[in-house]
Scaffold this motif. Structure first.
Motif, PDB file in Angstrom:
ATOM      1  N   ILE A   1       0.923  -1.356  -0.008  1.00 20.39           N
ATOM      2  CA  ILE A   1       0.007  -0.023  -0.368  1.00 20.39           C
ATOM      3  C   ILE A   1       0.961   1.197  -0.142  1.00 20.39           C
ATOM      4  O   ILE A   1       1.823   1.239   0.644  1.00 20.39           O
ATOM      5  CB  ILE A   1      -0.867  -0.007   1.339  1.00 20.39           C
ATOM      6  CG1 ILE A   1      -1.641  -1.220   1.477  1.00 20.39           C
ATOM      7  CG2 ILE A   1      -1.813   1.225   1.245  1.00 20.39           C
ATOM      8  CD1 ILE A   1      -2.548  -1.534   2.612  1.00 20.39           C
TER       9      ILE A   1
ATOM     10  N   TYR B   1       8.929   2.835   5.818  1.00 21.14           N
ATOM     11  CA  TYR B   1       8.247   1.339   5.209  1.00 21.14           C
ATOM     12  C   TYR B   1       7.933   0.853   6.558  1.00 21.14           C
ATOM     13  O   TYR B   1       8.364   0.598   7.594  1.00 21.14           O
ATOM     14  CB  TYR B   1       9.466   0.602   4.711  1.00 21.14           C
ATOM     15  CG  TYR B   1       8.984  -0.760   4.290  1.00 21.14           C
ATOM     16  CD1 TYR B   1       8.152  -1.090   3.180  1.00 21.14           C
ATOM     17  CD2 TYR B   1       9.482  -1.776   5.207  1.00 21.14           C
ATOM     18  CE1 TYR B   1       7.876  -2.239   2.840  1.00 21.14           C
ATOM     19  CE2 TYR B   1       9.177  -3.109   4.838  1.00 21.14           C
ATOM     20  CZ  TYR B   1       8.296  -3.446   3.740  1.00 21.14           C
ATOM     21  OH  TYR B   1       7.982  -4.864   3.485  1.00 21.14           O
ATOM     22  N   TYR B   2       6.519   0.462   6.647  1.00 25.31           N
ATOM     23  CA  TYR B   2       5.948  -0.006   7.704  1.00 25.31           C
ATOM     24  C   TYR B   2       5.566  -1.773   7.376  1.00 25.31           C
ATOM     25  O   TYR B   2       4.887  -1.953   6.318  1.00 25.31           O
ATOM     26  CB  TYR B   2       4.597   0.569   7.991  1.00 25.31           C
ATOM     27  CG  TYR B   2       3.972   0.118   9.165  1.00 25.31           C
ATOM     28  CD1 TYR B   2       4.201   0.501  10.415  1.00 25.31           C
ATOM     29  CD2 TYR B   2       2.673  -0.789   8.933  1.00 25.31           C
ATOM     30  CE1 TYR B   2       3.307  -0.141  11.513  1.00 25.31           C
ATOM     31  CE2 TYR B   2       1.750  -1.407   9.919  1.00 25.31           C
ATOM     32  CZ  TYR B   2       2.161  -1.029  11.357  1.00 25.31           C
ATOM     33  OH  TYR B   2       1.411  -1.481  12.513  1.00 25.31           O
TER      34      TYR B   2
ATOM     35  N   VAL C   1       3.365  -1.255   4.077  1.00 22.33           N
ATOM     36  CA  VAL C   1       2.805   0.006   3.913  1.00 22.33           C
ATOM     37  C   VAL C   1       4.077   1.111   3.564  1.00 22.33           C
ATOM     38  O   VAL C   1       5.002   0.864   4.254  1.00 22.33           O
ATOM     39  CB  VAL C   1       1.905   0.821   5.052  1.00 22.33           C
ATOM     40  CG1 VAL C   1       1.601   2.292   4.532  1.00 22.33           C
ATOM     41  CG2 VAL C   1       0.713  -0.060   5.143  1.00 22.33           C
TER      42      VAL C   1
END
Lengths: 111, 160
Positions: free
Chosen positions: B15, B30-31, B39
């Motif tokens: 995402i 960046y997750y 994400v």
């Protein structure tokens, strides 16, 4: 172990095995079996138990010792240099996490 | 060229969104959480700065391709690791993606001698081009020294 953790959570809430059983639609004996690891709950039961105790399923399954949070990582990039190596402050991390979680939720709903 | 990065992210199920970061020092993040789509957040203020956007975006993708799974192995409870040693690996992924070594050598051999010329050629920031050249001298030193017809002045420091 799962059984031990379940027992801990139940006693913390001052519930008997029968009372907990009622909350998750299971017989008292079944809860008893779980607590001595003689039986394992199915997925739905795990989720219901997590809801009752207000913890994550990860915590219930002893994958983490933190009740509310699940494991995640954030890496950040800044403009000062490539090779950003300042720690991201806790509150900034939390805001990034919340926003990312919101996006994930929205993404799943849109599917 | 930015479209390529968006497409790559999409094909990876990432995402991507623009976000007003609560911190002025962050331009991208960046997750990653297990079993959830990753994400990438990019700062709103770089939305129209195409070169910077490309560099930051590529580096976040670099995290995805090179370090995400390792990082997950480290992650425990609510602790999050900004693993510094991984930062360089992610950057190098971005460098190889936006400024491939063979194309860089070709560009230098065709007469692009200054970092800003190289940055222009690859549509990246000057800082990114500089970091890339430095990393290539570190990691692909033999190829660099063997393939370059002449050593541009600005790069001499790296060749020693």
């Amino acid at each position: 172990m799962f059984g031990k953790r379940l027992k801990e959570l139940r006693e913390e809430k001052d519930l008997t095995q029968a009372q907990l059983g009622k909350l998750v639609n299971l017989a008292q004996q079944t809860i008893g079996h779980y607590e001595v690891d003689r039986a394992k709950p199915d997925f739905e039961t795990i989720q219901r138990l997590a809801e009752v105790f207000n913890v994550t399923t990860d915590y219930l399954l002893c994958r983490t010792d933190n009740r509310k949070e699940t494991a995640y990582t954030i890496t950040g990039t800044g403009d000062e240099s490539f090779g950003f190596d300042k720690d991201i402050p806790q509150e900034v991390r939390e805001q990034i996490r919340d926003y990312a979680e919101y996006l994930i939720k929205r993404y799943k709903e849109g599917k | 060229m930015t479209a390529q990065l968006f497409n790559l992210a999409k094909s990876e199920g990432i995402i991507v969104d623009f976000y007003e970061f609560p911190s002025p020092i962050l331009l991208g993040a960046y997750y990653c959480r297990s079993n959830e789509p990753p994400v990438i957040l990019l700062h709103k203020k770089i939305e129209r700065h195409f070169r910077l956007l490309r560099c930051i975006f590529a580096e976040e993708l670099g995290h995805h391709f090179t370090t995400a799974f390792d990082l997950m192995a480290f992650a425990r409870s609510d602790k999050c690791y900004i693993a510094r040693k991984y930062e360089k690996i992610a950057i190098f992924w971005a460098v190889e993606y936006l400024m491939p070594l063979d194309k860089l050598i070709e560009a230098i051999n065709s007469g692009l001698f200054l970092t800003y010329e190289i940055a222009e050629h690859f549509e990246v920031t000057k800082r990114f081009a500089g970091t890339g050249i430095k990393l290539y001298f570190e990691k692909r030193r033999d190829v660099m020294l063997k393939s370059l017809k002449t050593l541009p002045g600005e790069m001499e420091v790296f060749s020693k």
